[in-house]
Design a protein around this motif. Structure first.
Motif, PDB file in Angstrom:
ATOM      1  N   VAL A 405      57.305  -8.276 -92.010  1.00 57.58           N
ATOM      2  CA  VAL A 405      57.618  -7.021 -91.269  1.00 57.58           C
ATOM      3  C   VAL A 405      58.593  -6.237 -91.981  1.00 57.58           C
ATOM      4  N   PRO A 406      59.753  -6.581 -92.348  1.00 56.93           N
ATOM      5  CA  PRO A 406      60.749  -5.705 -93.032  1.00 56.93           C
ATOM      6  C   PRO A 406      60.016  -4.912 -94.300  1.00 56.93           C
ATOM      7  N   LEU A 407      59.389  -5.699 -94.994  1.00 58.03           N
ATOM      8  CA  LEU A 407      59.010  -4.836 -96.180  1.00 58.03           C
ATOM      9  C   LEU A 407      57.825  -3.792 -95.865  1.00 58.03           C
ATOM     10  N   LEU A 408      57.028  -4.369 -94.996  1.00 62.09           N
ATOM     11  CA  LEU A 408      55.815  -3.425 -94.557  1.00 62.09           C
ATOM     12  C   LEU A 408      56.405  -2.155 -93.689  1.00 62.09           C
ATOM     13  N   LEU A 409      57.576  -2.364 -93.248  1.00 63.43           N
ATOM     14  CA  LEU A 409      58.357  -1.147 -92.693  1.00 63.43           C
ATOM     15  C   LEU A 409      58.464  -0.164 -93.593  1.00 63.43           C
ATOM     16  N   LYS A 410      59.349  -0.872 -94.954  1.00 58.27           N
ATOM     17  CA  LYS A 410      59.928   0.070 -95.822  1.00 58.27           C
ATOM     18  C   LYS A 410      58.686   0.689 -96.341  1.00 58.27           C
ATOM     19  N   MET A 411      57.635   0.160 -96.569  1.00 61.00           N
ATOM     20  CA  MET A 411      56.555   0.738 -97.304  1.00 61.00           C
ATOM     21  C   MET A 411      55.951   1.696 -96.376  1.00 61.00           C
ATOM     22  N   LYS A 412      56.213   1.780 -94.873  1.00 57.88           N
ATOM     23  CA  LYS A 412      55.700   2.895 -94.114  1.00 57.88           C
ATOM     24  C   LYS A 412      54.394   2.177 -93.673  1.00 57.88           C
TER      25      LYS A 412
END
Lengths: 695, 590
Positions: A405-412
């Motif tokens: 999740v955190p990375l997906l959020l970072k990647m928008k």
């Protein structure tokens, strides 16, 4: 065999030394080392050389060159130095090369000459330029200390977590100190500097003059100082050719030595052999080397652990060797092989010439689901290299959806993040993503997203219920959820609205919503409530007392208790109170008033829809046996026994039961035959039973 | 009385470890905050303390955050500066932090977590003390506590070894189980080596069996809970019980020797038992008449204290019994029980409906009326439309129109629904229910989900033989099956399911029942081929109730355990009863 000692030379009176070559350097140096800035990493790490560091010409051929060699002189990297003039080089504990420029910028390079990042040592340094700089190592990491042209010190104790500290001024310092070094005492980095015959200790709060215990007199200047690797020991070299050795805390002298050489030494360092308790200082001049030693107590440190060794191999990209070592040492997978593979994968994603598919496949083939490997870490690295698509591919291999999740959020990729968060079952994670989405999307899109994710929707609804009521309403509106909208307005009519008009209006909105939801029942009930509210307000105005918010039943009861029988009947008609209820409530209210006359009138007004046993019960509850008996006689046959027992007429109850020939009634009466006078009745019942059995 | 366990019954695991763990952690947390000297109950009123720092130990509820925010903001207005620390138990939720932030006090408070999720109420009963679980999950569809459940199960398996046999039924049970499995996989290695102490775990959602929870309890412990409300394993006995002018807080668990003997008994036996006990006690007191000095000394120093203690407990429980009898006879308890039994057996539906109507008209008790309506609805697969409307109308007239919201809640939870008219809809229904049990589920709006939750109670009851055929009187003194907890009229559905699955060691042969329970996708078995489990541990069974269990269910399974040589251990999100369930669904402003 007589030459065992042949290569040993005497050193002083009682010691011998020998020289032999451990290995030869592979490098092919064209420059004198003296013309280079040199930095060797601790523990046999790499060596960095910056050639021509002081040339200012802009011509390409004369630009400084940065070379990196392994400890044995194997070239690892070579690059033209295109940035500003460098004052000092040093390696961090993580084997990153820190290059301190004159303007206070610090450039960080990897072992293979790859640029990592840069940071500045602050404005003061930029303005006054760097006069001198040191890279030092503490238990927290590697630090940088700067002496500026204004003779002020600035330091950061850990470049990994950069916090700049400007040290206090040294009073009366007009020129650069003759020598200085960094210390680390009680987990605080300090600076020791010499100005003429005085020594000063700087920490972030104060500057204090210090005196080494037992220092020989006559010193007018300190020429060199050296601190041991562990910051436990300190050596000072004075202009009188005298060496003082003691603890770095300056509390204790270990030994002193007068070498009678007054020339400033080129270098002075502490050294020790592994497993040896001996500590010594080596002092070097142009053509002379001197070892000054004593045998103070000392503890051997095993600083280089297996983990650090493996890290170093990984840094040198010697992945197969590292894996073999792990296997040989039988290290647990998580600490060993997995970690190395993860590092390999992080390196792999940087190979830009390989396609996303191939990299992802290669990594998955090698890593599979090795425990301890975090695909999300590798994906983060891929994203860091600008390879978003690769990152997403790698994330798909991550078994723990929460980690994605955190990375997906970072990647928008917030919507994907939302599904992953939901999959993880971690509601907090879902909530985090929701707030992201809320800021990222417009309201309509946000609601649409929620609509497809019931779990997230209920979570968000719960939050809104307490914190954002208006949003909750919008949510229901968006969904055309008229049922919930109706409930929402009903709730508002109790909680939010004070004025009666406002409440009625809220109820009207609710009723409209219920009609839209085809919930006719709720709509009608709401309209009834509106009518009731208005009526209650009118009753309060006309009769006084408290009516608002009573139930219909309680409103009628209150009216009767207040003696407004007519009003109560009108209410019953207007609101279609069923007869049974009306009888119950009137009976209860009149008994409460002990208005026996009215009760009797009421009981005779028509045939009771609830029978007459309730009358008996309620009179008995008010302890009025006299009235109760009146009604007992009117109770229908099937409840007669009960009624008679209630008023305490056991004998008559027995007669009725016998007449009914009802066994259940007979036992009921019998169980009531407890008084002294009931003996005859009991006998009578027993006889009746016996007779019944005969028949 | 108090039937002994079979001699080969396994020992219960030691749960005091859980208490110690929780205590140590709390002490650690409190000591970090220097000198916590006094504890106040968090209520919505200004803090009286003049201390320089305030420490809040709270559940992660938004309401509590608001309270803290008000307090801090009031301090700010008054120009007071204090330190604030919030300890969340069992965990912190992001939404709580959000509220603190929105209220502008996030920077003023520091937060901590106290991971205390398992309170041992008794030697065989663990409670998570999360009464809100029921409403949050079964009404609001909020899954926040599932993670807490998984963490609690994970803690149990670290302490008592992994469970070789796992069974479960219900959507929440399945989600909790899967999340728990994930946790175990992430931290594997820790538990693997341990020899399992508990052989079976059975997870069960409350909505699999609402009926049992809605029945009046007649076993002593359940009756005490229904009458006086047991909170955290203790009860406040008022003056009418203590026969003095003050109330007394009494711990109710296996330590109380008198209580331990009657807790699982049908109420009709309790009074007789207690008076026998009283006579025995008197006889023991009387022994001292013939004693010489030495014997008397012995008696006073060794036996008297025990006798006095027993005497005290005995008089308390006798007081409680009297009080219960007074209350229960006043409201015609027998009639009520008769109606309940009729509903369970499915006869005289009209008569029962009129009884309920009268109950409502007489305003006997809003919660009781609601309970009876729900019981009627669930046992009958929903009310017929006419009754659905008229009972609701009567209810609103009696207890106030705000209950319209309560009805909306009950419908959503499937507790009070309307029968679908005709067969045409049944076809749609079966389609819908298929869709709803699908994983992509919740898309279907609330209106449909209540349709899908057909309770099928009558059919299930027949399949599982929940209504025992009794020839002659059911002797409650010598129970023959679990039905004794409901006077021999009904075997609790939840307990019957547990019994059947344990017998088969799987759901095999129960497909029809599972389908009728609407749980086709949510019934699971998982057995690890672990031969490390001792035969003793294989007779220990942990039953996990998600959404609460009642004391009647506990008593019934204790009985089953004694019959079969098992021992049951219970883990529940909270101990519940019919009143608590109804209150959780109620929307009346307090």
């Amino acid at each position: 065999m007589d030459c065992y000692t042949a290569n040993w030379n005497p050193l002083g009176d009682s010691a011998f030394y020998r020289k032999y070559e451990l290995y030869s350097m592979d490098w092919d140096l064209k420059e004198e080392l003296r013309d280079c800035l040199v930095a060797a990493a601790p523990y046999g790490g790499p060596i960095a050389l910056l050639r021509n560091p002081w040339r200012k010409e802009k011509t390409a051929s004369m630009r400084p060159v940065l070379d990196i060699y392994s400890a044995s002189g194997m070239p690892l990297a070579s690059l033209l130095w295109k940035s500003g003039p460098v004052v000092s080089l040093g390696w961090s504990a993580e084997e990153e090369l820190l290059c301190v420029q004159e303007d206070g910028a610090v450039l960080v390079y990897g072992l293979h000459g790859d640029f990592r990042r840069h940071f500045s040592m602050g404005n003061e340094v930029l303005q006054n330029r760097v006069l001198d700089a040191r890279i030092f190592h503490t238990e927290f990491g590697s630090g940088v200390a700067i002496l500026t042209g204004a003779h002020r010190f600035t330091l950061s104790a850990n470049v990994g977590d950069l916090k700049l500290r400007r040290m206090p001024e040294v009073p009366g310092l007009q020129s650069a100190p003759s020598c200085w070094t960094t210390l680390c005492q009680d987990r605080v980095a300090q600076i020791l500097l010499a100005v003429g015959p005085d020594l000063y200790l700087l920490d972030h709060a104060a500057c204090s003059a210090v005196t080494p215990p037992g220092l020989a007199p006559g010193v007018s200047s300190f020429l060199q100082m050296a601190v041991s690797f562990t910051y436990r020991h300190l050596a000072l070299f004075t202009d009188t050719g005298y060496i003082w050795m003691g603890t770095a805390s300056l509390k204790e002298k270990l030994c002193e030595f007068n070498c009678n050489i007054r020339a400033p030494p080129k270098q002075m360092v502490w050294c020790s052999r592994p497993r040896s308790k001996e500590r010594a200082v080596v002092v070097a001049w142009e053509r002379r080397l001197m070892v000054v030693g004593d045998a103070p107590e000392s503890i051997q440190y095993k600083q280089l652990t297996i983990q650090v060794l493996l890290d170093r191999l990984v840094l040198r990209r010697l992945y197969p060797l590292a894996i073999q070592i792990c296997e040989y040492l039988r290290l647990p997978e998580v600490q060993g092989v997995s970690r190395i593979l993860a590092h390999w994968a992080c390196y792999k994603v940087q190979q830009k010439d390989v396609s996303d598919e191939d990299v992802a496949r290669a990594i998955n083939q090698k890593l599979g689901d090795t425990p301890g490997v975090s695909y999300s870490d590798i994906a983060a690295r891929a994203y860091g290299c600008g390879r978003t698509e690769l990152a997403i591919k790698l994330l798909e291999y991550e078994p723990r959806s929460g980690e994605q999740v955190p990375l997906l959020l970072k990647m928008k990729r917030s919507k994907l993040a939302l599904s992953k968060a939901i999959e993880s079952g971690d509601t907090d994670l879902v909530f985090t993503v929701l707030l992201h989405l809320k800021n990222e999307l417009n309201r309509g899109d946000f609601f649409m997203t929620l609509r497809n994710q019931p779990m997230a929707l209920s979570l968000y609804r719960q939050f809104c219920k307490h914190q954002e009521l208006e949003t909750l309403k919008d949510l229901y509106n968006q969904d055309d959820n008229h049922q919930e909208l109706g409930s929402f307005h009903i709730r508002a009519s109790y909680a939010a609205e004070e004025r009666i008009e406002g409440r009625v209006a809220a109820l009207q909105t609710a009723a409209d919503a219920f009609y839209k939801a085809k919930n006719e029942f709720a709509a009608k009930a709401t309209e009834d409530q509106m009518r009731l509210l208005r009526l209650q307000r009118r009753l309060e105005d006309e009769l006084g007392g408290q009516f608002l918010d009573l139930s219909l039943h309680d409103t009628a009861t209150t009216l009767i208790l207040g003696g407004h029988n007519k009003r109560a009947e009108q209410l019953a008609r207007d609101f279609r109170i069923p007869d049974k209820r009306l009888w119950w409530l009137k009976l209860t209210a009149l008994a409460d008033l002990e208005d026996w006359e009215e009760l009797e009138k009421f009981s005779k007004s028509k045939k009771s829809p609830i029978g007459y046993l309730p009358f008996v019960e309620i009179c008995m509850k008010q302890h009025n046996k006299y009235e109760a008996k009146k009604y007992a006689s009117r109770v229908g046959p099937e409840q007669k026994v009960k009624a008679l027992l209630l008023v305490g007429d056991v004998a008559q109850a027995a007669d009725v039961a016998i007449e009914h020939r009802n066994e259940a009634e007979l036992s009921l009466v019998l169980s009531h035959c407890t008084g002294a006078t009931d003996g005859a009745t009991a006998d009578k019942i027993q006889r009746a039973r016996a007779q019944a059995q005969k028949k | 009385m108090a039937f002994p366990h079979r001699p080969d019954a396994p020992e219960l695991p030691d749960f005091s470890m859980l208490k110690r763990l929780a205590r140590d952690q709390l002490i650690y947390l409190l000591e970090q905050q220097h000198e916590v000297d006094k504890l106040y109950k968090v209520e919505n009123k200004p803090a009286l303390s003049s201390n320089e720092q305030l420490c809040f130990l709270v559940r992660p509820r938004i309401k509590n955050m608001r309270y803290i925010a008000n307090l801090v903001n009031a301090d700010k207005l008054a120009g007071r500066t204090r330190k604030y620390k919030v300890i969340f138990s069992p965990q912190k939720f992001y939404a709580c932090e959000m509220v603190l932030e929105e209220e502008g006090i996030y920077g003023d408070v520091s937060c901590d977590e106290w991971a205390f999720s398992l309170l041992p109420l008794d030697v065989d009963l663990l409670s998570m003390e999360l009464p809100e679980f029921f409403r949050d999950y079964f009404l609001e569809g909020d899954q926040r506590w599932i993670n807490t459940v998984a963490q609690a199960l994970h803690l149990l398996s670290t302490l008592y070894g992994s469970f070789p046999n796992c069974y479960g039924i219900g959507r929440c049970a399945k989600m909790s189980y899967e999340l728990w499995r994930k946790l175990e996989e992430e931290e594997d290695g820790e538990t693997k080596g341990r020899r399992p102490e508990i052989g079976h775990i059975f997870l069960l959602d409350r909505d699999v069996d609402f009926v049992t929870a809605l029945c009046s309890q007649v076993v002593y412990e359940g009756l005490v809970d229904d009458t006086f409300r047991i909170k955290c394993g203790s009860v406040d006995f008022g003056p009418e019980v203590t026969s003095s002018d003050k109330s007394l807080k009494v711990l109710l668990n296996a330590e109380d020797k008198v209580f331990n003997e009657i807790r699982n008994e049908h109420f009709s036996n309790v009074f007789g038992f207690l008076s026998q006990k009283a006579r025995n006690l008197q006889a023991q007191y009387d022994r001292r008449r013939g004693m010489d000095i030495k014997q008397m000394k012995n008696f006073v120093s060794q036996e008297l204290k025990g006798l006095k203690q027993e005497h005290r407990l005995l008089s308390l429980h006798i007081g409680a019994c009297e009080s219960i009898m007074k209350k229960k006879t006043k409201q015609d308890f027998q009639e009520l029980i008769k109606t309940e039994h009729a509903l369970l057996e499915g006869f005289n539906i009209r008569e029962s409906t009129s009884y309920i109507e009268e109950h409502i008209d007489r305003q006997v008790s809003p919660i009781e009326s609601l309970r009876l309506m729900c019981l009627l609805s669930i046992t009958e697969n929903g009310l017929i439309p006419k009754d659905y409307r008229s009972l609701k109308t009567q209810y609103l007239q009696s207890y106030g129109p705000d209950h319209l919201l309560t009805f909306s809640n009950l419908r959503r939870a499937g507790l009070l629904t309307e029968q679908a008219p005709g067969d045409t809809l049944t076809a749609v229904e079966s389609k819908v229910s298929k869709l709803v049990t699908d994983k992509a589920a919740g898309k279907i709006t609330d209106a449909f989900s209540s349709l899908a939750k057909r309770s099928n109670f009558r059919a299930i009851s027949k399949k599982l033989n929940l209504i025992p055929r009794v020839d002659g009187e059911y002797d409650l003194k010598v129970p023959r099956d679990m039905a004794y907890v409901f006077s021999g009229a009904y075997v609790p559905l939840s307990c019957r399911i547990v019994e059947q699955v344990l017998e088969r060691r799987s759901w095999q042969g129960l497909d029809e029942v599972v389908r009728l329970l609407n749980c086709s996708e949510f019934a699971f078995t998982d057995m690890t081929k672990d031969d490390k489990a001792s035969s003793e541990s294989l007779r220990l069974i942990l039953v996990v109730f998600l959404g609460g269990c009642t004391f009647s269910e506990v008593s019934a399974l204790r009985f089953l355990g004694r019959e079969k040589g098992y021992r049951f251990i219970f883990l529940t999100t909270a101990v519940t009863n019919s009143a608590r369930l109804m209150e959780a669904m109620s929307e009346v402003k307090a």
